[in-house]
Design a protein around this motif. Structure first.
Motif, short mmCIF file in Angstrom:
data_model
loop_
_atom_site.label_atom_id
_atom_site.label_comp_id
_atom_site.label_asym_id
_atom_site.label_seq_id
_atom_site.Cartn_x
_atom_site.Cartn_y
_atom_site.Cartn_z
N LYS A 168 54.97 47.07 39.36
CA LYS A 168 54.41 48.38 39.00
C LYS A 168 53.24 48.21 38.03
CE LYS A 168 58.73 50.95 39.65
NZ LYS A 168 59.85 51.67 38.99
N PHE A 197 44.34 50.02 39.46
CA PHE A 197 43.69 51.32 39.36
C PHE A 197 43.15 51.60 37.96
CE2 PHE A 197 46.24 51.75 43.21
CZ PHE A 197 45.24 52.20 44.08
N TYR A 198 43.73 50.94 36.97
CA TYR A 198 43.16 51.01 35.63
C TYR A 198 41.74 50.44 35.65
CZ TYR A 198 42.15 49.80 30.77
OH TYR A 198 41.53 49.67 29.55
N ILE A 221 48.06 55.89 41.79
CA ILE A 221 49.06 55.01 41.18
C ILE A 221 50.47 55.46 41.57
CG2 ILE A 221 50.08 54.21 39.00
CD1 ILE A 221 47.21 54.73 37.78
N TYR A 233 51.32 50.17 32.29
CA TYR A 233 52.10 51.10 33.11
C TYR A 233 53.11 51.87 32.26
CZ TYR A 233 55.59 52.73 36.47
OH TYR A 233 56.48 53.50 37.18
N VAL A 265 50.25 47.26 40.08
CA VAL A 265 49.65 48.44 40.72
C VAL A 265 48.80 49.19 39.70
CG1 VAL A 265 50.10 50.69 41.78
CG2 VAL A 265 51.49 48.71 42.42
N TYR A 266 49.38 49.41 38.54
CA TYR A 266 48.66 50.16 37.51
C TYR A 266 47.37 49.47 37.10
CZ TYR A 266 47.37 52.68 33.36
OH TYR A 266 46.64 53.41 32.46
#
Length: 254
Positions: free
Chosen positions: A127, A134-135, A108, A150, A130-131
């Motif tokens: 952002k 991957f979460y 991240i 995030y 992105v988080y």
């Protein structure tokens, strides 16, 4: 077909360019070396014998997930978890959950910092995007105590940096292996690149100065990309063993 990451997502932009991925790799290489659970990566012997290949395989897995369908991405995540479960069985111990989170947190952080270094600042919404990607990877792996957003993640990330990193004999050995596999010049470039993307905690532990020799070169590199000359720089700086793998990262998946 449902995709794991939507086609218009900024996450695909981040992971669709080899130079951005290389900075993600560089930052992760520094932080990996400091992690208190790095002994797990030494257990199989693969990390010290081929540190670049081992770390690059993690990056490739993440990229494969980003550009896959929902089903294929979930299969890749399940395979990744199974590989780690096998290592746990062989060692007769369990990899701590915080160690899995640390790796996820690296992906991240460096996704954001590498993109912002080479491209542009991300908005809070990007952002968050992105988080979220991957979460969902972490949730599929069965990780617990993952912040939902995030903003909630930021203090947790900081706590992990303070609690889970230390300079050890593994740190020294890994950097020794990096130098051995890269050569003196490329190793120097790696260090200077790491300074540009790692958080302050990592800089402090590795005794990195704030200034990087690459800082004044980044604008020139951006120009070289516009002139399609970045391949020349990459061919000089990258180990020949990894050139084909790295070039493949520039092939955008549909």
């Amino acid at each position: 077909m449902q995709l794991f990451v939507e086609k218009k997502s900024v996450v695909r932009k981040i992971w669709g360019k080899s130079d951005t991925v290389l900075f993600i790799f560089a930052g992760a290489a520094a932080e990996f070396a400091l992690n208190k659970a790095v002994d797990w990566l030494y257990f199989t012997g693969k990390l010290p014998s081929d540190p670049l290949g081992r770390l690059f395989s993690t990056v490739r897995y993440a990229r494969r997930i980003v550009f896959s369908s929902m089903d294929e991405a979930n299969k890749a995540i399940d395979t990744m978890r199974q590989i780690h479960s096998t290592v746990e069985q062989n060692r007769g111990a369990t990899i701590p959950d915080w160690a899995y989170r640390d790796v996820l947190f690296m992906l991240i952080h460096y996704s954001i910092s590498a993109y912002e270094l080479l491209e542009e600042k991300l908005s809070n919404e990007e952002k968050e995007e992105v988080y979220n990607v991957f979460y969902r990877v972490g949730a599929r792996m069965g990780l617990v105590e993952l912040p939902l957003t995030y903003i909630e993640w930021l203090p947790v990330r900081q706590a992990h940096l303070l609690e889970d990193l230390q300079k050890s004999e593994y740190t020294a050995d890994l950097f020794k292996q990096y130098k051995k596999h890269l050569g003196v010049l490329r190793f120097k470039v790696l260090i200077e690149g790491q300074k540009l993307v790692v958080p302050d905690r990592v800089k402090d532990l590795l005794h990195f100065r704030d200034f990087s020799l690459l800082t004044p070169l980044i604008p020139l590199y951006k120009i070289s990309r516009l002139m399609k000359m970045d391949w020349l720089l990459k061919s000089i700086l990258l180990p020949s063993d990894y050139k084909d793998q790295i070039n493949e990262l520039d092939v955008h998946s549909d």
